[in-house]
Motif scaffolding. Structure first.
Motif, PDB file in Angstrom:
ATOM      1  N   ASP A   1       0.818  -1.212   0.000  1.00 32.45           N
ATOM      2  CA  ASP A   1       0.000   0.000   0.000  1.00 32.45           C
ATOM      3  C   ASP A   1       0.853   1.264   0.000  1.00 32.45           C
ATOM      4  O   ASP A   1       2.015   1.236   0.420  1.00 32.45           O
ATOM      5  CB  ASP A   1      -0.880   0.054   1.257  1.00 32.45           C
TER       6      ASP A   1
ATOM      7  N   THR B   1       0.420   4.537   2.041  1.00 32.13           N
ATOM      8  CA  THR B   1      -0.394   5.068   3.131  1.00 32.13           C
ATOM      9  C   THR B   1      -0.003   6.506   3.407  1.00 32.13           C
ATOM     10  O   THR B   1       1.193   6.798   3.545  1.00 32.13           O
ATOM     11  CB  THR B   1      -0.193   4.228   4.406  1.00 32.13           C
TER      12      THR B   1
ATOM     13  N   ASP C   1      -3.466   4.852  -1.050  1.00 30.43           N
ATOM     14  CA  ASP C   1      -4.520   3.865  -0.979  1.00 30.43           C
ATOM     15  C   ASP C   1      -5.320   4.062   0.298  1.00 30.43           C
ATOM     16  O   ASP C   1      -6.528   3.907   0.322  1.00 30.43           O
ATOM     17  CB  ASP C   1      -3.917   2.448  -0.981  1.00 30.43           C
ATOM     18  N   ARG C   2      -4.602   4.365   1.358  1.00 31.27           N
ATOM     19  CA  ARG C   2      -5.271   4.606   2.640  1.00 31.27           C
ATOM     20  C   ARG C   2      -4.694   5.861   3.266  1.00 31.27           C
ATOM     21  O   ARG C   2      -3.539   6.231   3.033  1.00 31.27           O
ATOM     22  CB  ARG C   2      -5.069   3.428   3.592  1.00 31.27           C
TER      23      ARG C   2
ATOM     24  N   THR D   1     -10.106   5.275   3.111  1.00 29.84           N
ATOM     25  CA  THR D   1      -9.674   5.572   1.753  1.00 29.84           C
ATOM     26  C   THR D   1      -9.745   7.080   1.557  1.00 29.84           C
ATOM     27  O   THR D   1     -10.423   7.772   2.319  1.00 29.84           O
ATOM     28  CB  THR D   1     -10.605   4.892   0.726  1.00 29.84           C
TER      29      THR D   1
ATOM     30  N   GLU E   1     -13.304   8.328   1.657  1.00 30.60           N
ATOM     31  CA  GLU E   1     -13.896   8.333   3.000  1.00 30.60           C
ATOM     32  C   GLU E   1     -13.403   9.515   3.820  1.00 30.60           C
ATOM     33  O   GLU E   1     -14.145  10.156   4.547  1.00 30.60           O
ATOM     34  CB  GLU E   1     -13.568   7.025   3.736  1.00 30.60           C
TER      35      GLU E   1
END
Lengths: 324, 250, 294
Positions: B28, B30, B217-218, B232, B235
């Motif tokens: 990921d 992040t 990605d996050r 995400t 969000e």
């Protein structure tokens, strides 16, 4: 790659000068001065590895130099051990000692490190004076034999000259190799940014201690050489003043400059000889040099002089064009 | 891959981080965001071994790395870059990257001094690899320059090349876009994606929201030392608590 | 003499040398707190105190009290001059550069003193005779009393200065946070100069009051300076009561060590203590562990 060849040519040039110099100076006194230049070069080189490359100060290196001299001296003069073996023993012992005390000492930084190494140097110096049974105390230790190979004894000024300078050249060559290797890079990295070096996986603490030990060991070798060429040692040669003199050599020649150490050692050895008339006052010159160089030429002579010369030339050129 | 468990950090009476927990998945990108003083750099400094936390733990691949110094983390595959790039200024660009390969070479002091054959072989190898990483980051033409002479933006890329040379499995970047112009930020985004494609997990602290929303990605949001939200990019953008924290600051 | 009597005697002489170390140590701490510099030339100012006194007694033929004042003033002037000429103009004041400069300065001061005053060791008359005073079974010299009294006076004056005067408070502010002090309008450079002045004055006073007991020469500064530093380190470089205790402790340990163990190794004691403290408790014996001093 070109720069690598240039390095080799530079080194070979130095070898040639060292080999041929005795053709020019045959007088014992001058050869003897050159012997000291050689010994001091090894010491300045050793200290520069620590001070210039690892960025760690030591004000106690005269102590390691003295330990080398005394261990060699005592083992040969008192216990009649072979001088080469004594030299090896001195280097090993001092390296080991420095490695052990290096761990707590090099945890300290800046002024604290300076004071701690100074303290260590003075303790060693006091031991030379007080352990009279072994060291002969303030009056010194005599009867140290010359080094010899087979039946060939290094007992004349010329022979000593070649002996010492062989060691000096080897030390220079090894140091050049070291500073241009991964270890040298890691040292310079610690100097530039210790935290980044550690993040890249350099064990800064261990490396500093290792260089401290190497530097002390090399100083001990210089000490052994000193003992066996002079055949006499006394504490006065290994006091705080000499530690400061070594730092001066490194600063004058230039931090992190191998050939600078050579230049610094040569200057500070030859200068006092030339200032013989001012006996004892050479120390004032050291003090001034330390202040002036640190204030105005922090890179030392090897790096600073070309800059100063260009500036002077530019100024001269300017004045000329101004006149025209 | 990287797990932070109930991390708390106090400096004297000030609590910089309070009970922070999160996990970073392998592969990921992040992002960690939050207003100034949220504790982002403190968090990085703890994870990378520069500070020791007051409580809590950091785990890398399940192994507790909480109390390891930074030099022990590089061999485990964790590296970082710095907000105000920390280059080795007196060394060349190439040497900087070769230093990144320090843990991937092993010659000792004596071998280096004596130029033993295996040392020379090793040296040739890491020189070649260093060039490859410079290429990877698009700065191989600068190899012989002194690092302190690089413009800031190039310095940033050099720092990333140096970190990649360590062969990390996870790279933490502290505000990589700070001080970069638009074109350079674009290049950076592409480079970070390339790093992920090379199999390296990326965690970045960043103020440039556009970049973060684009590549992450996050996202984890910190505010005043606490974790405010995690999710995400979409969000996070819709999270009312996050919006009010940012608006409250402005 | 009984052992107890001997020990009492060692305590008296140890405390008086300790007071000297404390004075010098406070000088180190004052400069360190306002500049982060360990002034390696501190010991030379101590030496100058003794040598200037000698000069004003023998050459200027001043009476003793005036000679002392003159010596303190002259040494202070040297300290101030040193700061102005070497420390302040320094463009990149790295720790290494500062160490080298202050070492260079100390060598220079020592060398010039030797050039002008020669290498001889000189005696300075005691302030009020040298008839020992008997206290219990131990004897004490009038000079010891002078040392205790003047040290106490100097330390009190110093304390009052830092607690109650505007300048003193400004200097304390600089010690806590130099940038912030500058932002609220304190002239930081002036405060640095003041710190050199005060520590030169304290150092030279120490050199003056100890000279009648130990004699003086151009090279007494090295050891006295280093031991003052050791006192300051024991006290955690606070410059307060910790440094005083550090000095007294060092003086007593040295005196006992020299008397009971070996006089030759007396000087080594201070350095062994110095190393131990730096290795084990770099924050000093009397301060609580705060942040690591790195």
């Amino acid at each position: 790659m070109l720069s690598a060849y240039r390095e080799i040519v530079k080194f070979l040039l130095l070898v040639a000068i060292v080999l041929l110099l005795p053709l020019l100076i045959q007088e014992g006194y001058l050869l003897n001065v050159m012997v000291f230049v050689g010994i001091h070069s090894i010491l300045a080189l050793a200290l520069n590895l620590l001070l210039g490359y690892a960025g760690q100060i030591s004000l106690g290196h005269a102590g390691f130099f003295g330990l080398g001299a005394y261990i060699s001296g005592i083992l040969t003069a008192t216990y009649s051990i072979n001088p080469w073996a004594a030299m090896l023993a001195a280097a090993t012992l001092v390296t080991l000692l420095a490695f052990i005390v290096g761990f707590p000492i090099l945890k300290l930084k800046g002024h604290y490190l300076a004071m701690a190494t100074l303290g260590l140097g003075i303790i060693i110096y006091i031991i030379f004076n007080e352990a009279v049974d072994h060291t002969g105390g303030p009056s010194g230790l005599s009867g140290i034999p010359n080094l010899s190979l087979g039946g060939f004894s290094f007992d004349s000024d010329l022979r000593n000259y070649y002996l010492i300078w062989t060691f000096t050249l080897v030390a220079i060559g090894l140091s050049l190799n070291l500073v241009n290797s991964r270890i040298g890079r890691a040292l310079r990295a610690i100097h530039d940014s210790e935290v980044a070096a550690r993040v890249m996986g350099v064990n800064a603490r261990l490396l500093k201690v290792q260089i401290f030990a190497l530097s002390a060991g090399l100083s001990a070798v210089a000490g052994s050489l000193y003992a066996h060429t002079m055949t006499f040692v006394a504490p006065a040669s290994f006091g705080f003043n000499f530690s400061v003199e070594l730092v001066t050599m490194v600063i004058i020649g230039g931090l992190a400059s191998i050939y600078g150490s050579l230049l610094g050692a040569a200057l500070l050895t030859v200068l006092p000889e030339m200032l013989r008339a001012f006996q004892d006052y050479d120390i004032i010159v050291y003090g001034l040099l330390l202040i002036v160089i640190t204030m105005f030429m922090p890179g030392g002579l090897v790096k600073g002089l070309p800059g100063v010369l260009t500036a002077l030339r530019r100024k001269a050129a300017k004045e000329e064009s101004g006149d025209a | 891959m990287l797990e932070v468990r109930s991390l708390t950090q106090r400096f004297g009476g000030i609590t910089a981080l309070e009970d922070i927990s999160f996990a970073v998945a392998k592969g990921d990108i992040t992002g960690i965001i939050g207003p100034n003083g949220a504790g982002k750099t403190t968090l990085f400094n703890i994870v990378t071994g520069l500070y020791t936390q007051t409580a809590g733990a950091v785990l890398l691949n399940g192994k507790d790395i909480s109390n390891l110094p930074p030099e022990r983390l590089a061999p485990l595959g964790l590296v970082r870059t710095f907000q105000n790039i920390e280059l080795f200024g007196t060394m060349t660009v190439l040497e900087n990257v070769m230093l990144g390969l320090h843990t991937r070479s092993s010659s000792g002091i004596l071998a280096c001094m004596a130029k033993m054959p295996w040392h020379l072989r090793e040296e040739r190898l890491i020189r070649k690899q260093a060039y490859e990483w410079l290429d990877f980051c698009g700065i191989s033409t600068l190899a012989e320059q002194k690092a302190s002479n690089l413009p800031f933006g190039r310095g940033r890329f050099l720092e990333i090349a140096r970190a990649m040379a360590v062969n990390p499995s996870i790279m933490l970047m502290d505000e990589p876009a700070a001080g970069l112009n638009n074109r350079e930020t674009g290049e950076l985004a592409a480079l970070i994606r390339k790093i992920r494609a090379a199999g390296v997990t990326v965690v970045l602290v960043e103020h440039d929201m556009e970049l973060v929303m684009d590549i992450c990605d996050r996202i984890i949001v910190l505010n005043l030392g606490r974790k405010l939200a995690e999710g995400t990019p979409r969000e996070i953008q819709e999270n009312p608590a996050v919006i009010s924290a940012y608006l409250g600051e402005g | 003499m009984e052992l107890a009597d001997q020990i009492a005697q060692y305590l008296v002489s140890g405390l008086s040398t300790g007071a000297i170390y404390a004075l010098i140590g406070i000088g180190f701490a004052i400069i360190y707190n306002s500049t982060d510099i360990i002034n390696f030339a501190q010991g030379e100012l101590v030496m100058l105190g003794g040598m200037f006194t000698l000069f004003s007694l023998n050459v200027l033929h001043l009476p003793l009290p005036l000679a002392i004042l003159f010596a303190v003033a002259a040494a202070t002037a040297v300290g101030v001059l040193f700061e102005r000429l070497t420390i302040r103009p320094l463009k990149s004041p790295t720790p290494l550069a500062l160490i080298i400069i202050t070492i260079g300065g100390s060598i220079l001061i020592r060398g010039i003193t030797m050039m002008i005053g020669g290498k001889d060791t000189h005696a300075i008359p005691a302030f009020s005779g040298s008839e020992p005073i008997l206290i219990g079974t131990a004897t004490i010299l009038p000079q010891h009393l002078w040392i205790f009294a003047l040290t106490a006076l100097a330390i009190t004056a110093n304390k009052l200065f830092f607690e109650y005067t505007i300048t003193g408070k400004a200097m304390r502010a600089c010690a806590v946070n130099r940038r912030a002090a500058g932002l609220v309008g304190i002239d930081v450079k002036r405060m640095v100069l003041f710190s050199f002045a005060i520590s030169s004055a304290l150092g030279s006073l120490a050199g003056i009051i100890v000279a009648p007991l130990t004699m003086t020469s151009y090279d007494v500064g090295i050891m006295l300076g280093l031991k003052g530093f050791c006192a300051a380190i024991i006290g955690g470089l606070s410059g307060g009561i910790g440094t005083v205790l550090g000095g007294l402790l060092l003086g007593v340990l040295e005196s006992l060590g020299a008397g009971l163990i070996s006089s030759g190794y007396k000087d080594a004691i201070a350095f062994i203590i110095l190393l131990l403290i730096l290795f084990i408790r770099p924050q000093g014996l009397f301060t609580k562990a705060q942040t690591e001093r790195v």
